[in-house]
Design an enzyme around this catalytic site. Structure first.
Site, PDB file in Angstrom:
ATOM      1  N   LYS A   8       0.861  -1.187   0.000  1.00  8.77           N
ATOM      2  CA  LYS A   8       0.000   0.000   0.000  1.00  8.77           C
ATOM      3  C   LYS A   8       0.891   1.229   0.000  1.00  8.77           C
ATOM      4  O   LYS A   8       2.084   1.187   0.324  1.00  8.77           O
ATOM      5  CB  LYS A   8      -0.936   0.009   1.205  1.00  8.77           C
ATOM      6  CG  LYS A   8      -0.264  -0.038   2.583  1.00  8.77           C
ATOM      7  CD  LYS A   8       0.272   1.299   3.083  1.00  8.77           C
ATOM      8  CE  LYS A   8       0.956   1.178   4.434  1.00  8.77           C
ATOM      9  NZ  LYS A   8       1.788   2.356   4.776  1.00  8.77           N
ATOM     10  N   ASP A 135      -1.551  -1.315  11.103  1.00  7.80           N
ATOM     11  CA  ASP A 135      -2.111  -1.201   9.748  1.00  7.80           C
ATOM     12  C   ASP A 135      -2.449  -2.554   9.129  1.00  7.80           C
ATOM     13  O   ASP A 135      -2.859  -2.618   7.973  1.00  7.80           O
ATOM     14  CB  ASP A 135      -1.173  -0.416   8.827  1.00  7.80           C
ATOM     15  CG  ASP A 135       0.199  -1.060   8.674  1.00  7.80           C
ATOM     16  OD1 ASP A 135       0.500  -2.009   9.422  1.00  7.80           O
ATOM     17  OD2 ASP A 135       0.976  -0.611   7.817  1.00  7.80           O
TER      18      ASP A 135
END
Length: 271
Positions: A8, A135
């Site tokens: 990401k 995350d």
């Protein structure tokens, strides 16, 4: 059974305040990109709970300390399934702010859930993987999301960058978490990133920033230079991802890799 775990980027990152537990509350946008590691599991005849092997980018820690193994043991402690041979092929660079390890943990849980029909819901998988990293939960649904608190509180957003080109450079610089947070000055933004991300991408350059750049760029001028070079090459928006050290540029047209970048990790893809 084989699965591919993706990376990401962070589009914007505001460090909002320091928490009582010593961590920081942030707000950021996680956006998935098609840079991938591979994870494979197969039934093992070993008496050990698992056999771990790896390839690709060297992993210089013991197997028991790898987040893939931690995710495996976390789920195996709750569900009964046979010992597995685990193989991880690393292509996502370490220490890049790309969430490669977090993705590996999330995808290991998704892989186990699928192979052994564990029946874990999306929320259950998120809650389990949250214990391994702030995350990690993002990669369970793997959709663009606005994240707050430590990064684990997620709200899916409508952010479509299809047709744009992404160029990512990860210089040969390592930035520890301690270094990244050493000189930051938490502050609440006047306008939330959740609102700014809705604006046309052409406005992001002047409105969306990564707060880590203020403290990291003076120590590592090459990172600032790389960001400036991305803009000079025509990027609509460029920034450091997470706490670095990778930088990315979003382009309307396919960008070129400059000669000075070729000695570093470079990756480009149409989104």
């Amino acid at each position: 059974m084989l699965i591919y775990s993706n990376a990401k980027i962070n589009i914007g990152l505001n460090i909002v305040e320091k928490r009582n537990d010593g961590f920081h509350n942030i707000e950021t946008v996680f956006f998935p990109i098609d840079m991938r590691d591979a994870i494979e599991i197969a039934d093992s005849k070993s008496a050990n709970p698992y056999i771990f092997s790896a390839s690709g980018i060297p992993i210089n820690i013991e197997a028991k300390d790898n987040i893939v193994v931690k995710a495996y043991e976390l789920i195996r402690a709750k569900y009964d399934f046979p010992s597995q041979n685990i193989h991880l092929h690393k292509s996502i660079p370490f220490g890049a702010g790309l969430g490669g390890g977090s993705a590996n943990a999330a995808y290991m849980i998704k892989l186990l859930n699928k192979k052994f029909n564990l029946g874990m819901s999306t929320e259950e998988m998120k809650n389990e993987v949250k214990t391994l990293g702030s995350d990690c939960a993002f990669f369970i649904e793997n959709k663009p999301a606005f994240a707050i608190e430590k990064g684990e509180n997620l709200n899916t957003i409508d952010l479509n960058l299809s047709g744009y080109h992404l160029l990512l450079i990860k210089p040969n610089i390592h930035i520890s978490t301690a270094e990244a947070y050493a000189n930051i000055k938490p502050h609440k933004p006047e306008v939330s990133l959740k609102e700014l991300i809705k604006q046309p991408i052409e406005t992001w350059k002047t409105s969306i920033k990564n707060d880590f750049e203020d403290s990291i760029f003076p120590k590592h001028p090459l990172l600032k230079e790389t960001k400036e070079e991305l803009y000079a090459q025509g990027a609509i928006y460029a920034a450091m991802s997470g706490s670095g050290s990778s930088l990315f540029g979003i382009f309307k047209d396919q960008p070129n890799i400059l000669p000075q970048w070729e000695k570093h990790f470079c990756w480009k893809k149409q989104l």
